[in-house]
Write an enzyme that holds these catalytic residues in place. Structure first.
Site, PDB file in Angstrom:
ATOM      1  N   SER A 119      14.661   0.800  41.997  1.00 23.09           N
ATOM      2  CA  SER A 119      14.060  -0.223  42.861  1.00 23.09           C
ATOM      3  C   SER A 119      15.064  -0.833  43.844  1.00 23.09           C
ATOM      4  O   SER A 119      14.680  -1.343  44.893  1.00 23.09           O
ATOM      5  CB  SER A 119      13.419  -1.326  42.017  1.00 23.09           C
ATOM      6  OG  SER A 119      14.362  -1.862  41.119  1.00 23.09           O
ATOM      7  N   ASP A 167      15.355 -13.627  40.195  1.00 23.51           N
ATOM      8  CA  ASP A 167      15.749 -12.222  40.239  1.00 23.51           C
ATOM      9  C   ASP A 167      17.093 -12.136  40.970  1.00 23.51           C
ATOM     10  O   ASP A 167      17.179 -12.362  42.174  1.00 23.51           O
ATOM     11  CB  ASP A 167      14.668 -11.424  40.994  1.00 23.51           C
ATOM     12  CG  ASP A 167      14.989  -9.938  41.113  1.00 23.51           C
ATOM     13  OD1 ASP A 167      16.178  -9.554  40.960  1.00 23.51           O
ATOM     14  OD2 ASP A 167      14.062  -9.156  41.382  1.00 23.51           O
ATOM     15  N   HIS A 200      17.716  -7.734  42.768  1.00 25.06           N
ATOM     16  CA  HIS A 200      17.214  -7.194  44.029  1.00 25.06           C
ATOM     17  C   HIS A 200      17.664  -8.056  45.211  1.00 25.06           C
ATOM     18  O   HIS A 200      18.079  -9.199  45.015  1.00 25.06           O
ATOM     19  CB  HIS A 200      15.681  -7.086  43.962  1.00 25.06           C
ATOM     20  CG  HIS A 200      15.243  -6.129  42.898  1.00 25.06           C
ATOM     21  ND1 HIS A 200      14.843  -6.550  41.646  1.00 25.06           N
ATOM     22  CD2 HIS A 200      15.201  -4.786  42.877  1.00 25.06           C
ATOM     23  CE1 HIS A 200      14.553  -5.486  40.901  1.00 25.06           C
ATOM     24  NE2 HIS A 200      14.766  -4.405  41.622  1.00 25.06           N
TER      25      HIS A 200
END
Ligand SMILES: *[C@@H]1O[C@H](CO)[C@@H](O)[C@H](O)[C@H]1NC(C)=O
Ligand SMILES: *[C@@H]1O[C@H](CO)[C@@H](O)[C@H](O)[C@H]1NC(C)=O
Ligand SMILES: *[C@@H]1O[C@H](CO)[C@@H](O)[C@H](O)[C@H]1NC(C)=O
Ligand SMILES: *[C@@H]1O[C@H](CO)[C@@H](O)[C@H](O)[C@H]1NC(C)=O
Ligand SMILES: *[C@@H]1O[C@H](CO)[C@@H](O)[C@H](O)[C@H]1NC(C)=O
Length: 247
Positions: free
Chosen positions: A27, A219, A222
């Site tokens: 990702s 998060d 990312h």
């Protein structure tokens, strides 16, 4: 002769004319793919013939006027694994088939430029210790509400220099032309560049309640766009440009 290595979207697309570039990985790599799609937007005609198609495990951005495809391929470990399904994959339990890329290879074949990345290889457990303790403080001890990069000198302990140098040796011995884009250090500084509570979790934006609990939900893996992945692509551009000029 002086060569301008600064990212130029039109030049990028000229280099990619009649070609396919594919970003392969997890990702994090999807962020690099999305960044590239955004970076070239400024020079493709509004209302022109371009589409993003989801063809799991791929996403394909076609730019007809350049006959170019910018593609993403979900293969989190690069080699085959039980996490290869584009949407239904496990994070808690990973099994990899170390010596095989057979299934993936079929769809990589014929692609002009392959860009590989795998962050999940370096994770030791599902819970990611995002080196908070190294960042010294920050609200809730993570990337939430961070606005400044780490001030150097700094090397994240999550980035193993020994493994990195093994990787370098292996790549140098390969018969095919593979280059290492060493973006580790520059990224590690950027504790301010993560999506924090403004990103998605399982395909959905965080709720207001979740956003109010950064300790649980921030998060710190990312990256925001625009942001750090653009820098990775700017460096990739510089490498591609050098090749382009030498041919
Ligand atoms: C488009 O690019 C592909 C290679 O990616 C090439 O085979 C094809 O001939 C090109 N099409 C045109 C119309 O130039
Ligand atoms: C997801 O994969 C698991 C294991 O392969 C399977 O048992 C399950 O039915 C799948 N779920 C969906 C929604 O396809
Ligand atoms: C993260 O890793 C560091 C270094 O190993 C350790 O000191 C710290 O306790 C860990 N934090 C969590 C929440 O596991
Ligand atoms: C973020 O940090 C600033 C100070 O840097 C502080 O004023 C603000 O209240 C913080 N925001 C939240 C939501 O904690
Ligand atoms: C990558 O860059 C870092 C410094 O930014 C350096 O210490 C490391 O040796 C480099 N790794 C390789 C494989 O060149």
């Amino acid at each position: 002769m002086f060569v301008d290595l600064r990212f130029n979207a039109l030049k990028m697309l000229e280099m990619l004319r009649d070609k396919r570039i594919m970003f392969i990985g997890d990702s994090i790599q999807r962020g690099m793919f999305e960044s590239m799609v955004c970076l070239v937007q400024s020079v493709i005609a509004d209302g022109g013939d371009h589409t993003i198609k989801r063809v799991p495990p791929r996403k394909i951005f076609r730019i007809e006027e350049f006959n170019t495809s910018i593609e993403y391929y979900w293969a989190p470990f690069m080699v085959e694994s039980i996490s290869d399904h584009a949407t239904n994959h496990t994070v808690m339990k990973r099994l990899v088939k170390l010596d095989s890329v057979e299934n993936h290879r079929k769809l990589w074949q014929g692609v002009d430029i392959l860009v590989f990345e795998s962050y999940v290889w370096w994770m030791h457990k599902p819970f990611i210790n995002a080196t908070n303790w190294e960042w010294e403080g920050g609200i809730d001890g993570n990337c939430f509400n961070e606005t400044q990069p780490v001030e150097g000198p700094y090397w994240g302990t999550g980035s193993n220099l020994e493994i990195m140098s093994i990787l370098k040796d292996v790549i140098e011995k390969l018969k095919v032309n593979v280059r290492l884009l060493n973006i580790t250090q520059l990224s590690e500084y950027r504790k301010d560049g993560h999506t924090s509570v403004y990103g998605e979790r399982r395909g959905k934006l965080l709720t207001k309640e979740e956003r109010s609990e950064p300790k649980t939900y921030a998060d710190c893996i990312h990256w925001c766009l625009p942001g750090v992945p653009d820098t990775w692509n700017q460096l990739l551009y510089a490498i591609l440009l050098q090749d382009y000029r030498n041919h």
